[in-house]
Scaffold this active site. Structure first.
Site, mmCIF file in Angstrom:
data_model
loop_
_atom_site.group_PDB
_atom_site.id
_atom_site.type_symbol
_atom_site.label_atom_id
_atom_site.label_comp_id
_atom_site.label_asym_id
_atom_site.label_seq_id
_atom_site.Cartn_x
_atom_site.Cartn_y
_atom_site.Cartn_z
ATOM 1 N N GLN A 45 20.542 44.100 -96.005
ATOM 2 C CA GLN A 45 19.545 43.209 -96.886
ATOM 3 C C GLN A 45 20.281 42.551 -98.064
ATOM 4 O O GLN A 45 21.262 42.928 -98.599
ATOM 5 C CB GLN A 45 18.690 44.271 -97.502
ATOM 6 N N CYS A 79 9.131 41.005 -92.551
ATOM 7 C CA CYS A 79 9.926 39.866 -93.068
ATOM 8 C C CYS A 79 8.783 38.591 -92.563
ATOM 9 O O CYS A 79 9.439 37.460 -92.707
ATOM 10 C CB CYS A 79 11.120 39.701 -92.549
ATOM 11 N N CYS A 90 26.667 28.169 -107.346
ATOM 12 C CA CYS A 90 25.494 28.802 -106.720
ATOM 13 C C CYS A 90 24.987 29.615 -107.502
ATOM 14 O O CYS A 90 25.395 30.883 -107.425
ATOM 15 C CB CYS A 90 25.491 29.077 -105.281
ATOM 16 N N CYS A 141 20.263 25.093 -110.586
ATOM 17 C CA CYS A 141 21.509 24.456 -109.675
ATOM 18 C C CYS A 141 21.587 22.751 -109.702
ATOM 19 O O CYS A 141 20.451 22.297 -109.498
ATOM 20 C CB CYS A 141 21.159 24.980 -108.251
ATOM 21 N N ASN A 193 19.582 52.496 -92.949
ATOM 22 C CA ASN A 193 19.118 51.890 -94.267
ATOM 23 C C ASN A 193 17.929 52.797 -94.613
ATOM 24 O O ASN A 193 18.011 53.305 -95.952
ATOM 25 C CB ASN A 193 18.685 50.482 -94.268
ATOM 26 N N CYS A 219 17.149 26.700 -101.562
ATOM 27 C CA CYS A 219 16.156 26.960 -102.383
ATOM 28 C C CYS A 219 15.142 25.934 -102.816
ATOM 29 O O CYS A 219 15.484 24.677 -102.466
ATOM 30 C CB CYS A 219 16.866 27.281 -103.848
ATOM 31 N N PHE A 256 13.244 50.551 -85.279
ATOM 32 C CA PHE A 256 14.036 49.335 -85.672
ATOM 33 C C PHE A 256 15.096 49.826 -86.761
ATOM 34 O O PHE A 256 15.238 49.015 -87.928
ATOM 35 C CB PHE A 256 13.200 48.127 -86.081
ATOM 36 N N ASN A 303 14.506 50.616 -75.477
ATOM 37 C CA ASN A 303 14.064 49.382 -75.384
ATOM 38 C C ASN A 303 12.699 49.526 -76.071
ATOM 39 O O ASN A 303 11.663 50.349 -75.834
ATOM 40 C CB ASN A 303 13.829 48.984 -74.257
#
EC number: 2.1.1.190
Length: 431
Positions: free
Chosen positions: A264, A388, A161, A81, A298, A90, A293, A341
């Site tokens: 994602q 994550c 990009c 790039c 997914n 990046c 969650f 919750n």
């Protein structure tokens, strides 16, 4: 009279020193040793020597910048790039992909005190199916469209990009030309691009009403490019201009989503991640499975193709409703979604009275510290934790290990090649 003194600042002499890098951290910084402590140097790779200038000197570590690199590592790459080093997107295009993955895996192994058994990765280029580009039109200057500079709110004008999905990358110059031709350019906030299974989406955020002429021009552009266009005049409002409701594929199922819903970014890694979760949980026809969650399903919906029953629990009502719609759309009648919750004791809910054999959780960066004790009460045989944030994963893992679970598989997910983002998944089994 009392006199007050401020603490002395640690002053660096700015002298040039020569060091050799022996490691790479997960953020892509070279690590050397100087005066008995770690010295972090952006831009250097293992086996490279350089003359560097100390920029920060702390008790436990120091930082430096390169004055002159003396040799090149065989794992050094030429960044693809032209904006690399300025754009904040990046950080590691100069690092060979194998070295990137090894350094991330090593960092994960250190945190988890367990070897990394699997690296789940896809193509290192053209992988990003979603991106948000900032827009700004200064007086008497051309429209700016791009990503933020590293450590700044300034915009880097992006012409290309290489990490974007090819369909999105090809659109950049044409989108710029279209937006620059509008009368209301000064009211444009950002543009989001998504490459879904249903096609390309464009979401345009604007801070003041667009003229009829501008809307017509945008609609013509969407038709000519074959994309679905949505306008976002306010944070909670989305106006459909053209195109169909978007969807993406998860393990052979079609999941509908709102243009602003989280999906994602890396499709190839997501597909492998879902498949690996099903494999690790060893889902059987008689199993009851809990997905915490769960978002819009997914993992939940692929789990329902194998288990006797699946419960998906999510804290965002709109995602719960979307999950229910997706279950119906895919003909899955053994799955239920609930809005709860997740910090509260979910084991007291009616849907949890029969317990669960397997549990999957995929929390946000903050982790699931308030949830772990409730999972432990359920006594599942297997738990898959998708993370994550390796720091919160390591913290939450301690609760499971102390309750008699053991880490039996650990995978590094290379969801964001060329960046410092480190994602992972772990299989815990009850001993």
């Amino acid at each position: 009279m009392a006199q007050f003194y401020s603490a002395k600042r640690r002053v660096t002499t700015r002298q040039i020193i020569t060091v050799k890098v022996n490691d790479l951290d997960s953020f892509g910084q070279g690590v050397a040793r100087h005066n008995g402590k770690a010295l972090f140097i952006p831009g250097l790779l293992p086996e490279e020597s350089a003359e560097v200038i100390i920029t920060e000197d702390k008790k436990q570590f120091a930082r430096a910048r390169v004055s002159r690199r003396l040799n090149d590592s065989p794992e050094r790459e030429t960044p693809r790039c032209p904006h690399f080093g300025v754009c904040g997107g990046c950080q590691q295009q100069h690092v060979g992909i194998d070295l990137q993955q090894r350094s991330k895996s090593a960092a994960l192994a250190r945190l988890m005190k367990h070897e990394v058994n699997d690296i789940i990765a896809g193509a290192p280029w053209g992988y990003r199916r979603r991106a948000r580009l900032s827009l700004n039109c200064p007086p008497d200057k051309p429209l700016q469209m791009g990503f933020r500079k590293a450590g700044s709110s300034d915009i880097v004008n992006v012409e290309q990009c290489p990490v974007l999905a090819p369909q999105l990358a090809a659109l950049l110059p044409r989108i710029r030309a279209c937006l620059a031709s509008l009368h209301g350019t000064r009211h444009l906030g950002h543009v989001e691009l998504v490459q879904a299974g249903s096609g390309t989406l464009m979401i345009l955020r604007h801070t003041a009403p667009l003229s009829a002429a501008d809307k017509e021009k945008l609609e013509r552009f969407s038709h000519s490019e074959g994309l679905s266009l949505f306008l976002a005049p306010f944070s909670e409002i989305l106006e459909t201009v053209s195109g169909e409701a978007p969807w993406y594929d998860s393990h052979g199922l079609r999941l509908a989503f709102s243009p602003r819903d989280f999906i994602q970014v890396n499709e190839a890694v997501n597909q492998q991640m879902v498949a690996r979760a099903l494999e690790w949980l060893d889902v059987r026809a008689e199993d009851r499975v809990l997905d915490l969650f769960c978002g819009m399903g997914n993992f939940t919906l692929p789990l329902a193709t194998r288990a006797a029953s699946v419960v998906g629990v999510e804290g965002v009502p709109a995602l719960v409703e979307k999950g229910r719609e997706n279950a119906i759309r895919n003909g899955l009648h053994n799955v239920t979604f609930f809005h709860e919750n997740l910090e509260e004791d979910v084991t007291k809910q009616p849907w949890a009275k029969n317990g669960f054999d397997k549990v999957l959780l995929d929390p946000a960066r903050a982790g699931a510290t308030g949830v772990m004790r409730h999972i432990i009460k359920l006594k599942p045989i297997r738990i898959v934790y998708v993370s994550c944030n390796p720091a919160t994963l390591a913290r939450d893992s301690e609760a499971l290990v102390n309750a008699g679970y053991e880490v039996t598989r650990l995978a590094m997910l290379d969801m964001f090649p060329h960046t410092g983002h480190l994602e992972s998944m772990v299989l815990f089994e009850r001993m």
